[in-house]
Design a protein around this motif. Structure first.
Motif, PDB file in Angstrom:
ATOM      1  N   PRO A 196      40.672  28.492  51.361  1.00 54.50           N
ATOM      2  CA  PRO A 196      41.880  27.728  51.024  1.00 54.50           C
ATOM      3  C   PRO A 196      42.267  27.808  49.553  1.00 54.50           C
ATOM      4  CG  PRO A 196      40.455  26.447  52.470  1.00 54.50           C
ATOM      5  CD  PRO A 196      39.679  27.667  52.080  1.00 54.50           C
ATOM      6  N   ASP A 197      41.289  28.130  48.690  1.00 54.19           N
ATOM      7  CA  ASP A 197      41.565  28.213  47.254  1.00 54.19           C
ATOM      8  C   ASP A 197      42.032  29.597  46.812  1.00 54.19           C
ATOM      9  OD1 ASP A 197      40.758  25.550  46.939  1.00 54.19           O
ATOM     10  OD2 ASP A 197      38.648  26.128  46.722  1.00 54.19           O
ATOM     11  N   ASP A 198      42.254  30.498  47.780  1.00 47.35           N
ATOM     12  CA  ASP A 198      42.647  31.870  47.447  1.00 47.35           C
ATOM     13  C   ASP A 198      44.143  32.035  47.209  1.00 47.35           C
ATOM     14  OD1 ASP A 198      40.100  32.787  47.547  1.00 47.35           O
ATOM     15  OD2 ASP A 198      40.234  33.674  49.548  1.00 47.35           O
ATOM     16  N   LEU A 199      44.907  30.934  47.241  1.00 49.60           N
ATOM     17  CA  LEU A 199      46.363  31.049  47.123  1.00 49.60           C
ATOM     18  C   LEU A 199      46.772  31.652  45.779  1.00 49.60           C
ATOM     19  CD1 LEU A 199      49.109  30.557  48.403  1.00 49.60           C
ATOM     20  CD2 LEU A 199      49.113  28.271  47.390  1.00 49.60           C
ATOM     21  N   ALA A 200      46.117  31.251  44.707  1.00 52.51           N
ATOM     22  CA  ALA A 200      46.456  31.791  43.385  1.00 52.51           C
ATOM     23  C   ALA A 200      46.239  33.299  43.339  1.00 52.51           C
ATOM     24  CB  ALA A 200      45.621  31.094  42.308  1.00 52.51           C
ATOM     25  N   ALA A 201      45.122  33.755  43.918  1.00 49.55           N
ATOM     26  CA  ALA A 201      44.848  35.197  43.956  1.00 49.55           C
ATOM     27  C   ALA A 201      45.877  35.918  44.826  1.00 49.55           C
ATOM     28  CB  ALA A 201      43.438  35.443  44.483  1.00 49.55           C
ATOM     29  N   LEU A 202      46.319  35.240  45.892  1.00 47.10           N
ATOM     30  CA  LEU A 202      47.324  35.831  46.773  1.00 47.10           C
ATOM     31  C   LEU A 202      48.650  36.004  46.029  1.00 47.10           C
ATOM     32  CD1 LEU A 202      48.072  36.673  49.727  1.00 47.10           C
ATOM     33  CD2 LEU A 202      48.843  34.312  50.043  1.00 47.10           C
ATOM     34  N   VAL A 203      49.058  34.987  45.291  1.00 46.68           N
ATOM     35  CA  VAL A 203      50.302  35.063  44.516  1.00 46.68           C
ATOM     36  C   VAL A 203      50.222  36.197  43.501  1.00 46.68           C
ATOM     37  CG1 VAL A 203      51.771  33.849  42.865  1.00 46.68           C
ATOM     38  CG2 VAL A 203      50.837  32.621  44.834  1.00 46.68           C
ATOM     39  N   THR A 204      49.046  36.366  42.895  1.00 47.49           N
ATOM     40  CA  THR A 204      48.843  37.466  41.946  1.00 47.49           C
ATOM     41  C   THR A 204      49.013  38.810  42.629  1.00 47.49           C
ATOM     42  OG1 THR A 204      47.300  36.108  40.649  1.00 47.49           O
ATOM     43  CG2 THR A 204      47.221  38.489  40.315  1.00 47.49           C
ATOM     44  N   ASN A 207      52.706  39.476  43.131  1.00 46.65           N
ATOM     45  CA  ASN A 207      53.377  39.833  41.876  1.00 46.65           C
ATOM     46  C   ASN A 207      53.035  41.239  41.408  1.00 46.65           C
ATOM     47  OD1 ASN A 207      54.553  37.282  41.756  1.00 46.65           O
ATOM     48  ND2 ASN A 207      52.882  36.419  40.545  1.00 46.65           N
ATOM     49  N   ALA A 208      51.854  41.706  41.784  1.00 49.43           N
ATOM     50  CA  ALA A 208      51.406  43.026  41.334  1.00 49.43           C
ATOM     51  C   ALA A 208      51.924  44.161  42.222  1.00 49.43           C
ATOM     52  CB  ALA A 208      49.882  43.076  41.281  1.00 49.43           C
ATOM     53  N   ASP A 209      52.426  43.839  43.410  1.00 47.28           N
ATOM     54  CA  ASP A 209      52.882  44.860  44.355  1.00 47.28           C
ATOM     55  C   ASP A 209      54.413  44.878  44.386  1.00 47.28           C
ATOM     56  OD1 ASP A 209      53.445  46.510  46.557  1.00 47.28           O
ATOM     57  OD2 ASP A 209      51.598  45.905  47.572  1.00 47.28           O
ATOM     58  N   ASN A 210      55.002  45.983  43.950  1.00 42.32           N
ATOM     59  CA  ASN A 210      56.468  46.078  43.901  1.00 42.32           C
ATOM     60  C   ASN A 210      57.110  45.963  45.279  1.00 42.32           C
ATOM     61  OD1 ASN A 210      56.569  46.404  41.106  1.00 42.32           O
ATOM     62  ND2 ASN A 210      56.284  48.639  41.256  1.00 42.32           N
ATOM     63  N   ARG A 211      56.358  46.300  46.317  1.00 41.61           N
ATOM     64  CA  ARG A 211      56.906  46.233  47.668  1.00 41.61           C
ATOM     65  C   ARG A 211      57.034  44.802  48.175  1.00 41.61           C
ATOM     66  NH1 ARG A 211      52.436  50.065  50.237  1.00 41.61           N
ATOM     67  NH2 ARG A 211      51.235  48.604  48.951  1.00 41.61           N
ATOM     68  N   LEU A 212      56.408  43.835  47.484  1.00 40.77           N
ATOM     69  CA  LEU A 212      56.424  42.442  47.921  1.00 40.77           C
ATOM     70  C   LEU A 212      57.194  41.532  46.961  1.00 40.77           C
ATOM     71  CD1 LEU A 212      52.666  42.111  49.034  1.00 40.77           C
ATOM     72  CD2 LEU A 212      54.658  42.720  50.430  1.00 40.77           C
ATOM     73  N   GLN A 213      58.001  42.126  46.087  1.00 39.16           N
ATOM     74  CA  GLN A 213      58.696  41.335  45.076  1.00 39.16           C
ATOM     75  C   GLN A 213      59.783  40.431  45.662  1.00 39.16           C
ATOM     76  OE1 GLN A 213      57.739  41.262  41.705  1.00 39.16           O
ATOM     77  NE2 GLN A 213      56.043  42.270  42.762  1.00 39.16           N
ATOM     78  N   TYR A 214      60.268  40.768  46.852  1.00 39.53           N
ATOM     79  CA  TYR A 214      61.345  39.981  47.454  1.00 39.53           C
ATOM     80  C   TYR A 214      60.836  38.818  48.301  1.00 39.53           C
ATOM     81  CZ  TYR A 214      64.225  43.974  46.126  1.00 39.53           C
ATOM     82  OH  TYR A 214      64.861  44.963  45.419  1.00 39.53           O
ATOM     83  N   PHE A 215      59.523  38.660  48.365  1.00 35.93           N
ATOM     84  CA  PHE A 215      58.940  37.650  49.254  1.00 35.93           C
ATOM     85  C   PHE A 215      58.062  36.679  48.475  1.00 35.93           C
ATOM     86  CE2 PHE A 215      59.121  41.876  51.296  1.00 35.93           C
ATOM     87  CZ  PHE A 215      60.227  41.645  52.106  1.00 35.93           C
TER      88      PHE A 215
END
Length: 369
Positions: A196-204, A207-215
């Protein structure tokens, strides 16, 4: 009559707060803090979100996504669409959400249980309907057929979602629903985090993947909670406007009652003053009477409003533009607000009459015998 007037105002005020709280509680219970929902940025609801299949596959395979024992990601790509259904026993139609889900959807939403009939078959034009839907819409009963997406869909089961927003939805196979509505993309992706504490790592990772910038990923509970804010605020504002008008009448009624009490007790007031009672004692006595009267009216209105908890109603959810069934929900803060509001009406209505009683001339009061 004053007590009844205050009770009516408190009833309306409490009912409005319970309605807004019921909407928020229903949508909050729809989500889970253990799940993350990914939607398109700036999308106000699921029906406004679009995620292409390539991006959906990338999200499902992120390292933060939990997996089943066989290695499959514990995620559900979902298509959310709106259809029109006729209401039972009434002329008219309303919007209903149809959610196309993957097999992991039931593992992600433990509150969803098929209570009648069976689960739909994957790859078939079958659906299951929420408990709130089957009670309010024609054709949403087991064995009946619903027409949408250019085809007939058989209702094979009823599911219960413990009073959450899912109770107001119809679920079917993702691929079948997407095919019926010619959707090559999905609306959202919901998945369980490894931790459950992995949300910050998920957001990172996003942000690091250009293919996911719109989501944007959000905890599922927060996503649905944000959907409830607009509707709950509208209900509160509308209810407050009506309550203010009613409360003005109740306050004037309390004032008239207390002025009448002062007029009928002029001799008693003069006697008390002659015996040495101070003006502030007279003021407090009449003010206390007004507060007791308003508090009793508040309790009566609150008691009447508490009965609403046993009723379930539905309204249009501004976030999804679909029908949402919910129950009135009472809370300690609502009780405190309602009783405080009743005391405020008593204070406003009793203050001026109490001041008049305290300022009566002793001689003139005793001559009124």
């Amino acid at each position: 009559m004053t007590l009844a007037g205050i009770a009516l105002v408190v009833f309306v005020y409490t009912a409005v707060l319970m309605m807004a709280n019921g909407v928020q509680r229903t949508l909050r219970s729809t989500g889970s803090d253990d799940n993350v929902m990914v939607a398109r940025k700036a999308a106000m609801s699921e029906i406004m979100s679009i995620i292409d299949r390539e991006a959906a596959g990338i999200v499902s395979n992120l390292p933060q996504v939990a997996r089943f024992n066989d290695g499959r990601p514990m995620s559900s790509k979902e298509v959310v669409v709106i259809i029109n259904l006729n209401k039972l026993g009434a002329d008219g139609i309303s919007n209903v959400i149809v959610r196309g889900v993957e097999a992991a959807a039931l593992d992600l939403r433990h509150q969803v249980r098929v209570v009648q009939g069976r689960m739909f078959k994957w790859g078939a034009r079958e659906v299951i309907a929420g408990a709130g839907i089957t009670k309010r819409f024609d054709g949403a009963q087991i064995g009946r057929r619903i027409k949408f997406g250019g085809d007939q869909w058989t209702v094979v089961g009823i599911f219960d979602a413990e009073g959450s927003g899912f109770d107001s939805e119809i679920w079917g196979d993702l691929n079948q629903v997407a095919d019926a509505f010619k959707r090559s993309s999905v609306s959202t992706i919901t998945f369980r985090l490894n931790n459950p504490d992995d949300l910050a790592a998920l957001v990172t990772s996003f942000n690091a993947d250009n293919r996911l910038q719109y989501f944007i990923p959000k905890r599922e509970k927060k996503f649905f909670e944000e959907q409830s804010e607009m509707m709950a605020t509208f209900i509160r504002i509308l209810g407050l406007f009506v309550t203010v008008i009613f409360s003005a009448g109740a306050t004037i009624g309390a004032m008239i009652t207390m002025y009448g009490a002062v007029a009928n007790r002029t001799t008693e007031i003069g006697t008390l003053r002659a015996l040495g009672f101070q003006r502030r004692s007279i003021l407090l006595a009449f003010l206390l009477e007004a507060l007791v009267l308003s508090f009793a009216g508040g309790l009566a209105g609150l008691g009447l409003a508490s009965v609403l908890q046993f009723f379930t109603i539905s309204t249009l959810n501004f976030g999804s533009f679909s029908e949402l069934a919910f129950s009135f929900a009472l809370s300690p803060s609502i009780i405190a607000n309602a009783l405080g509001f009743s005391l405020l009406m008593g204070l406003l209505g009793g203050f001026l009459p109490a001041v008049r009683a305290a300022r009566l001339n002793i001689t003139q009061a005793l001559r009124a015998v």
